[in-house]
Design an enzyme around this catalytic site. Structure first.
Site, PDB file in Angstrom:
ATOM      1  CG  ASN A 210      50.873  46.978  -5.194  1.00 15.14           C
ATOM      2  OD1 ASN A 210      50.041  46.715  -4.330  1.00 15.14           O
ATOM      3  ND2 ASN A 210      52.142  47.226  -4.893  1.00 15.14           N
ATOM      4  N   PRO A 305      64.804  49.816  -2.325  1.00 21.06           N
ATOM      5  CG  PRO A 305      64.665  50.621  -0.136  1.00 21.06           C
ATOM      6  CD  PRO A 305      64.409  51.008  -1.571  1.00 21.06           C
ATOM      7  CG  ASP A 306      64.536  42.779  -1.727  1.00 18.39           C
ATOM      8  OD1 ASP A 306      63.990  42.449  -0.650  1.00 18.39           O
ATOM      9  OD2 ASP A 306      64.367  42.178  -2.795  1.00 18.39           O
ATOM     10  CB  ILE A 307      62.021  45.708   2.978  1.00 13.66           C
ATOM     11  CG1 ILE A 307      61.729  47.085   2.379  1.00 13.66           C
ATOM     12  CG2 ILE A 307      61.889  45.723   4.502  1.00 13.66           C
ATOM     13  CD1 ILE A 307      60.306  47.569   2.558  1.00 13.66           C
ATOM     14  CG  PHE A 323      53.092  36.645   1.600  1.00 13.03           C
ATOM     15  CD1 PHE A 323      53.477  36.800   2.923  1.00 13.03           C
ATOM     16  CD2 PHE A 323      51.857  36.072   1.334  1.00 13.03           C
ATOM     17  CE1 PHE A 323      52.650  36.385   3.963  1.00 13.03           C
ATOM     18  CE2 PHE A 323      51.021  35.658   2.359  1.00 13.03           C
ATOM     19  CZ  PHE A 323      51.410  35.806   3.671  1.00 13.03           C
TER      20      PHE A 323
HETATM   21  O1  PMT Z   1      46.846  42.922   0.390  1.00 11.09           O
HETATM   22  P1  PMT Z   1      45.922  41.880  -0.271  1.00 11.09           P
HETATM   23  O2  PMT Z   1      44.933  42.532  -1.211  1.00 11.09           O
HETATM   24  O3  PMT Z   1      45.248  41.015   0.752  1.00 11.09           O
HETATM   25  O4  PMT Z   1      46.819  40.943  -1.186  1.00 11.09           O
HETATM   26  C1  PMT Z   1      47.753  40.108  -0.577  1.00 11.09           C
HETATM   27  C2  PMT Z   1      49.063  40.027  -1.379  1.00 11.09           C
HETATM   28  C3  PMT Z   1      48.807  39.337  -2.712  1.00 11.09           C
HETATM   29  C4  PMT Z   1      49.643  41.419  -1.612  1.00 11.09           C
HETATM   30  C5  PMT Z   1      50.056  39.199  -0.479  1.00 11.09           C
HETATM   31  O5  PMT Z   1      49.515  37.921  -0.238  1.00 11.09           O
HETATM   32  C6  PMT Z   1      51.414  39.064  -1.151  1.00 11.09           C
HETATM   33  O6  PMT Z   1      51.658  38.196  -1.993  1.00 11.09           O
HETATM   34  N1  PMT Z   1      52.384  39.958  -0.763  1.00 11.09           N
HETATM   35  C7  PMT Z   1      53.714  40.036  -1.354  1.00 11.09           C
HETATM   36  C8  PMT Z   1      53.625  40.715  -2.684  1.00 11.09           C
HETATM   37  C9  PMT Z   1      54.979  40.922  -3.317  1.00 11.09           C
HETATM   38  O7  PMT Z   1      55.468  41.983  -3.299  1.00 11.09           O
HETATM   39  O8  PMT Z   1      55.545  39.827  -3.756  1.00 11.09           O
HETATM   40  P2  PMT Z   1      57.009  39.831  -4.494  1.00 11.09           P
HETATM   41  O9  PMT Z   1      57.049  38.475  -5.081  1.00 11.09           O
HETATM   42  O10 PMT Z   1      57.141  40.996  -5.408  1.00 11.09           O
HETATM   43  O11 PMT Z   1      58.035  40.012  -3.317  1.00 11.09           O
HETATM   44  C10 PMT Z   1      58.605  38.901  -2.611  1.00 11.09           C
HETATM   45  C11 PMT Z   1      58.819  39.290  -1.146  1.00 11.09           C
HETATM   46  O12 PMT Z   1      59.762  40.355  -1.048  1.00 11.09           O
HETATM   47  C12 PMT Z   1      57.555  39.786  -0.447  1.00 11.09           C
HETATM   48  O13 PMT Z   1      57.535  39.237   0.845  1.00 11.09           O
HETATM   49  C13 PMT Z   1      57.726  41.295  -0.410  1.00 11.09           C
HETATM   50  O14 PMT Z   1      57.075  41.867   0.731  1.00 11.09           O
HETATM   51  C14 PMT Z   1      59.230  41.445  -0.327  1.00 11.09           C
HETATM   52  N2  PMT Z   1      59.778  42.664  -0.956  1.00 11.09           N
HETATM   53  C15 PMT Z   1      59.548  42.946  -2.272  1.00 11.09           C
HETATM   54  C16 PMT Z   1      60.118  44.059  -2.847  1.00 11.09           C
HETATM   55  C17 PMT Z   1      60.914  44.909  -2.049  1.00 11.09           C
HETATM   56  N3  PMT Z   1      61.456  45.994  -2.561  1.00 11.09           N
HETATM   57  N4  PMT Z   1      61.109  44.625  -0.758  1.00 11.09           N
HETATM   58  C18 PMT Z   1      60.581  43.524  -0.209  1.00 11.09           C
HETATM   59  O15 PMT Z   1      60.770  43.254   0.985  1.00 11.09           O
END
Ligand code: PMT
Length: 401
Positions: A210, A305-307, A323
């Site tokens: 991404n 996996p969802d970390i 985030f």
């Molecule tokens: O890197 P930049 O260009 O500065 O952009 C910043 C950003 C937009 C990437 C950052 O601010 C951000 O939003 N990061 C989280 C992106 C994301 O994966 O969001 P999500 O809504 O899909 O996931 C929710 C949370 O679960 C996040 O904290 C993510 O890290 C975590 N996650 C998601 C999937 C997964 N398999 N494991 C996780 O831990």
């Protein structure tokens, strides 16, 4: 050590003889790694020319409000947003009076009204002018608005009198600026941060990923270091440099990221998951480059996996901040993720072409179980500093009952 790296300082100069000292201040700030934009009042250009400040800061000097060229480059609102800190040195009695009455009749006063950054005021004027009750009332008013005063010093003045009114020396101002950017709110705490994208291989030359640049997560790491935390940064592949004092762990895939996180979770006090982790990966990764012989191909994907969910489910659950990157229904989706993944806090940001990902700016809304704060739109570094303050407050509240 360059302690002002990534700090954006707007230096306002008003019209007094002490303006010459600000030349040394600009040089000092630049040497410390700061980015400096100089804004001069009309009067100040009679004491030192804009060219001098331009040469020292390496940037054009701003002096006019509603200047056609300036507004098409960095206009007054962009400048106000750009600044992490506004320093007015020297600040004359006239400048202090204008600020105290919310006037916006030139670029510098307008910027101060339009910015939510801290304003440091470094007065320089004749002793009598400083002691005048009108000036003292204005100073009290500005302190009441949250502006920070540095000095004035006492001593011999350019006008030949002796007393309070000398501008504080540049080295001391620089030290106070350094102090402004560092704190001990996370002393002794281990903060683990994930950042950047993950790359899920398809074959030896292709992958699913991404647009994450890592900038948001790296800014959070820098802010945590400035709050005196011990910081580990686990990062997917990006092209930016990790902060100097972070323990840096590079990874590529979500599975690798999860392994590195799980190794450290026992010793982590605060976990901040800014990484854009790929939700899916290929079930079968080809060990040879896939040939383009077929018109269509199908990739079978399985969930990664969802970390963050595995962290909050662990017995050593640290204070956990996620985030949420959303293209629609930002706050609703963020609140659902906050609860479903049992996080302590979530930072929601809208994402799309040129928004959130890759850009230097971001927009953050923070949610926790019974609270919410809108941090607005600002640089990722400024947002990261405010986020770290908020996290430290909530973390200490939670851990002191
Ligand atoms: O890197 P930049 O260009 O500065 O952009 C910043 C950003 C937009 C990437 C950052 O601010 C951000 O939003 N990061 C989280 C992106 C994301 O994966 O969001 P999500 O809504 O899909 O996931 C929710 C949370 O679960 C996040 O904290 C993510 O890290 C975590 N996650 C998601 C999937 C997964 N398999 N494991 C996780 O831990």
């Amino acid at each position: 050590m360059n302690t002002l790296i990534n700090k954006r300082i707007l230096l306002g100069i008003s019209g007094g003889i002490a303006a010459y000292k600000s030349c040394y201040l600009v040089r000092d700030l630049i040497e410390q790694g700061a980015e400096v934009e100089v804004v001069m009042s009309r009067g100040s250009t009679k004491f030192v020319t804009p060219l001098t400040f331009q040469a020292l800061s390496g940037r054009p000097v701003h002096s006019r409000l509603l200047d056609h060229d300036a507004e098409s480059g960095m206009g007054h609102i962009s400048l106000a947003r750009w600044a992490d800190l506004i320093v007015i040195a020297p600040a004359t009695a006239h400048m202090i009076a204008k600020l105290a009455h919310g006037m916006a009749d030139d670029l510098l006063t307008t910027l101060c009204l339009a910015s939510d950054s801290t304003v440091m005021v470094v007065p320089a004027m004749n002793r009598q002018m400083w002691e005048n009750p009108a000036t003292q009332e204005n100073v009290d008013r500005l302190k009441g608005f949250g502006m920070v005063f540095i000095g004035p010093d006492v001593g011999e003045q350019a006008c030949g009198e002796t007393g309070a009114g000398r501008m504080v020396e540049p080295a001391e101002i620089r030290q106070l600026i350094n102090d402004h950017f560092s704190s001990s709110i996370l002393t002794g705490r281990h903060v683990l941060i994930t950042a950047g994208p993950t790359r899920e291989p398809i074959d030896p030359v292709r992958y699913i990923s991404n647009h994450s640049s890592g900038r948001m997560g790296y800014a959070v790491a820098q802010a945590a270091i400035e709050a005196d935390a011990k910081v580990t940064l686990i990062s997917g592949p990006v092209s930016i440099k990790p902060p100097d004092r972070a323990h840096y762990v590079p990874v590529a895939t979500a599975a690798e990221m999860q392994i590195e996180v799980s190794k450290l979770i026992e010793t982590t006090d605060i976990f901040i998951s800014a990484a854009a982790v790929a939700d899916y990966r290929c079930i079968d990764v080809s060990d040879q480059k896939i040939k383009k012989s077929n018109e269509n191909i199908e990739l079978q994907l399985e969930k990664n996996p969802d970390i963050i969910a595995s962290v909050t489910a662990s017995v050593h659950k640290p204070f956990t901040v996620g985030f949420a990157a959303e293209t629609n229904d930002v706050s609703e989706n963020a609140k659902i993720k906050l609860r479903s993944k049992a996080m302590d806090m979530i930072a929601a940001n809208p994402v799309g072409p040129g928004i959130g990902f890759e850009s230097d700016l971001n927009t953050l809304d923070i949610y926790w179980e019974d609270g919410h704060i809108d941090l607005g739109t600002a640089t990722k570094h400024k947002l990261a500093r405010n986020l770290i303050k908020l996290i430290a407050n909530r973390y200490h509240e939670k851990n002191t009952g």
